[in-house]
Design a protein around this motif. Structure first.
Motif, PDB file in Angstrom:
ATOM      1  N   THR A  66      28.986  43.459  47.242  1.00  0.00           N
ATOM      2  CA  THR A  66      29.404  44.005  45.958  1.00  0.00           C
ATOM      3  C   THR A  66      29.829  45.445  46.151  1.00  0.00           C
ATOM      4  N   GLY A  67      30.892  45.857  45.474  1.00  0.00           N
ATOM      5  CA  GLY A  67      31.282  47.251  45.597  1.00  0.00           C
ATOM      6  C   GLY A  67      32.525  47.580  44.791  1.00  0.00           C
ATOM      7  N   TYR A  68      33.101  48.702  45.181  1.00  0.00           N
ATOM      8  CA  TYR A  68      34.310  49.215  44.545  1.00  0.00           C
ATOM      9  C   TYR A  68      35.453  49.191  45.544  1.00  0.00           C
ATOM     10  N   TYR A  69      36.645  48.978  45.040  1.00  0.00           N
ATOM     11  CA  TYR A  69      37.828  49.169  45.871  1.00  0.00           C
ATOM     12  C   TYR A  69      38.904  49.805  45.010  1.00  0.00           C
ATOM     13  N   THR A  70      39.885  50.362  45.696  1.00  0.00           N
ATOM     14  CA  THR A  70      41.031  50.947  45.003  1.00  0.00           C
ATOM     15  C   THR A  70      42.289  50.343  45.585  1.00  0.00           C
ATOM     16  N   ARG A 116      54.844  54.104  43.055  1.00  0.00           N
ATOM     17  CA  ARG A 116      55.735  53.637  41.999  1.00  0.00           C
ATOM     18  C   ARG A 116      56.553  54.812  41.518  1.00  0.00           C
ATOM     19  N   GLU A 117      57.859  54.637  41.635  1.00  0.00           N
ATOM     20  CA  GLU A 117      58.787  55.688  41.215  1.00  0.00           C
ATOM     21  C   GLU A 117      58.428  57.030  41.853  1.00  0.00           C
ATOM     22  N   GLY A 118      58.077  56.962  43.147  1.00  0.00           N
ATOM     23  CA  GLY A 118      57.797  58.168  43.905  1.00  0.00           C
ATOM     24  C   GLY A 118      56.416  58.768  43.679  1.00  0.00           C
ATOM     25  N   LYS A 119      55.575  58.117  42.879  1.00  0.00           N
ATOM     26  CA  LYS A 119      54.235  58.627  42.617  1.00  0.00           C
ATOM     27  C   LYS A 119      53.189  57.613  43.087  1.00  0.00           C
ATOM     28  N   LEU A 120      52.075  58.140  43.569  1.00  0.00           N
ATOM     29  CA  LEU A 120      50.985  57.281  43.988  1.00  0.00           C
ATOM     30  C   LEU A 120      50.213  56.825  42.750  1.00  0.00           C
ATOM     31  N   VAL A 121      50.092  55.502  42.593  1.00  0.00           N
ATOM     32  CA  VAL A 121      49.343  54.930  41.487  1.00  0.00           C
ATOM     33  C   VAL A 121      48.119  54.237  42.074  1.00  0.00           C
ATOM     34  N   GLN A 122      46.958  54.587  41.546  1.00  0.00           N
ATOM     35  CA  GLN A 122      45.718  53.993  42.036  1.00  0.00           C
ATOM     36  C   GLN A 122      45.049  53.198  40.921  1.00  0.00           C
ATOM     37  N   ASN A 123      44.619  51.999  41.284  1.00  0.00           N
ATOM     38  CA  ASN A 123      43.931  51.115  40.349  1.00  0.00           C
ATOM     39  C   ASN A 123      42.537  50.820  40.884  1.00  0.00           C
ATOM     40  N   PRO A 124      41.520  51.518  40.370  1.00  0.00           N
ATOM     41  CA  PRO A 124      40.157  51.254  40.835  1.00  0.00           C
ATOM     42  C   PRO A 124      39.634  49.944  40.239  1.00  0.00           C
ATOM     43  N   ALA A 125      38.839  49.244  41.027  1.00  0.00           N
ATOM     44  CA  ALA A 125      38.307  47.955  40.593  1.00  0.00           C
ATOM     45  C   ALA A 125      36.934  47.732  41.222  1.00  0.00           C
ATOM     46  N   ARG A 126      36.302  46.663  40.771  1.00  0.00           N
ATOM     47  CA  ARG A 126      35.011  46.226  41.309  1.00  0.00           C
ATOM     48  C   ARG A 126      35.207  44.870  41.966  1.00  0.00           C
ATOM     49  N   PHE A 127      34.364  44.568  42.944  1.00  0.00           N
ATOM     50  CA  PHE A 127      34.445  43.254  43.583  1.00  0.00           C
ATOM     51  C   PHE A 127      33.052  42.726  43.880  1.00  0.00           C
ATOM     52  N   THR A 128      32.961  41.418  43.897  1.00  0.00           N
ATOM     53  CA  THR A 128      31.785  40.723  44.408  1.00  0.00           C
ATOM     54  C   THR A 128      32.282  39.526  45.210  1.00  0.00           C
ATOM     55  N   ILE A 151      34.047  32.789  52.231  1.00  0.00           N
ATOM     56  CA  ILE A 151      33.920  33.186  50.836  1.00  0.00           C
ATOM     57  C   ILE A 151      33.682  31.941  49.984  1.00  0.00           C
ATOM     58  N   LEU A 152      32.596  31.971  49.197  1.00  0.00           N
ATOM     59  CA  LEU A 152      32.292  30.881  48.279  1.00  0.00           C
ATOM     60  C   LEU A 152      32.605  31.274  46.832  1.00  0.00           C
ATOM     61  N   ASN A 153      32.455  32.542  46.548  1.00  0.00           N
ATOM     62  CA  ASN A 153      32.710  33.020  45.189  1.00  0.00           C
ATOM     63  C   ASN A 153      33.252  34.433  45.295  1.00  0.00           C
ATOM     64  N   HIS A 154      34.300  34.697  44.532  1.00  0.00           N
ATOM     65  CA  HIS A 154      34.943  36.009  44.564  1.00  0.00           C
ATOM     66  C   HIS A 154      35.284  36.383  43.125  1.00  0.00           C
ATOM     67  N   HIS A 155      34.767  37.524  42.708  1.00  0.00           N
ATOM     68  CA  HIS A 155      35.101  38.043  41.377  1.00  0.00           C
ATOM     69  C   HIS A 155      35.573  39.471  41.549  1.00  0.00           C
ATOM     70  N   SER A 156      36.667  39.772  40.909  1.00  0.00           N
ATOM     71  CA  SER A 156      37.224  41.119  40.957  1.00  0.00           C
ATOM     72  C   SER A 156      37.675  41.488  39.553  1.00  0.00           C
ATOM     73  N   SER A 157      37.427  42.722  39.169  1.00  0.00           N
ATOM     74  CA  SER A 157      37.862  43.165  37.838  1.00  0.00           C
ATOM     75  C   SER A 157      38.165  44.655  37.860  1.00  0.00           C
ATOM     76  N   ALA A 158      39.083  45.040  36.995  1.00  0.00           N
ATOM     77  CA  ALA A 158      39.447  46.445  36.871  1.00  0.00           C
ATOM     78  C   ALA A 158      38.233  47.252  36.447  1.00  0.00           C
ATOM     79  N   LEU A 159      38.137  48.451  36.963  1.00  0.00           N
ATOM     80  CA  LEU A 159      37.044  49.341  36.590  1.00  0.00           C
ATOM     81  C   LEU A 159      37.267  49.809  35.151  1.00  0.00           C
ATOM     82  N   PRO A 160      36.260  49.625  34.291  1.00  0.00           N
ATOM     83  CA  PRO A 160      36.452  50.054  32.894  1.00  0.00           C
ATOM     84  C   PRO A 160      36.532  51.574  32.779  1.00  0.00           C
TER      85      PRO A 160
END
Length: 148
Positions: free
Chosen positions: A106-110, A115-127, A139-148
């Motif tokens: 379990t943890g965080y990823y980015t 995009r259009e010359g700018k770095l866009v980062q989307n932080p998320a969580r994973f299990t 892998i038996l189960n994988h859940h990923s969701s955007a960081l609120p």
């Protein structure tokens, strides 16, 4: 008696080493399995990602409302991976729980991309829930969701 004791000790040690060789690697092995997933994502290799999942795996991906519970549905989720261009994932803080031949990572990823010359980062969580099968973590189960 001494010979029997040495023989018994030798057999116990051999049995312990044989069992250890069959046991899954510790937390580092689990992190390496996740690193394989990240590497395949960063190379945009959908087939390599799908190969990391067990045939009975379940995926709840970040960008889909569909609960994917077959290899075909998991493959469908990653089919547009090559369209993500230069997007890459980096893993942040994480935890590994070892439960015998099962592990939870379990943890965080980015996900980062230009995009259009700018770095866009989307932080998320994973299990990832892994099972030790055929000499590797699957892998038996994988859940990923955007960081609120």
């Amino acid at each position: 008696a001494t010979v029997k004791r040495y023989l018994l000790t030798g057999l116990l040690l051999a049995s312990t080493f044989a069992t250890a060789a069959q046991q899954p690697a510790g937390a580092d092995g689990v992190r390496a399995a996740t690193a394989s997933w990240v590497d395949a994502f960063n190379r945009k290799d959908a087939a390599a990602i799908v190969a990391l999942y067990g045939p009975d795996a379940v995926l709840f991906g970040t960008s889909s409302p569909v609960l994917r519970d077959t290899p075909a549905l998991i493959g469908d989720y990653f089919r547009t991976l090559p369209d993500l261009g230069d997007a890459v994932i980096t893993v942040g803080a994480d935890r590994v729980q070892l439960l015998g031949d099962t592990a939870v990572h379990t943890g965080y990823y980015t996900r980062s991309a230009a995009r259009e010359g700018k770095l866009v980062q989307n932080p998320a969580r994973f299990t990832f829930v892994y099972a030790w099968r055929d000499g590797r973590w699957r892998i038996l189960n994988h859940h990923s969701s955007a960081l609120p």
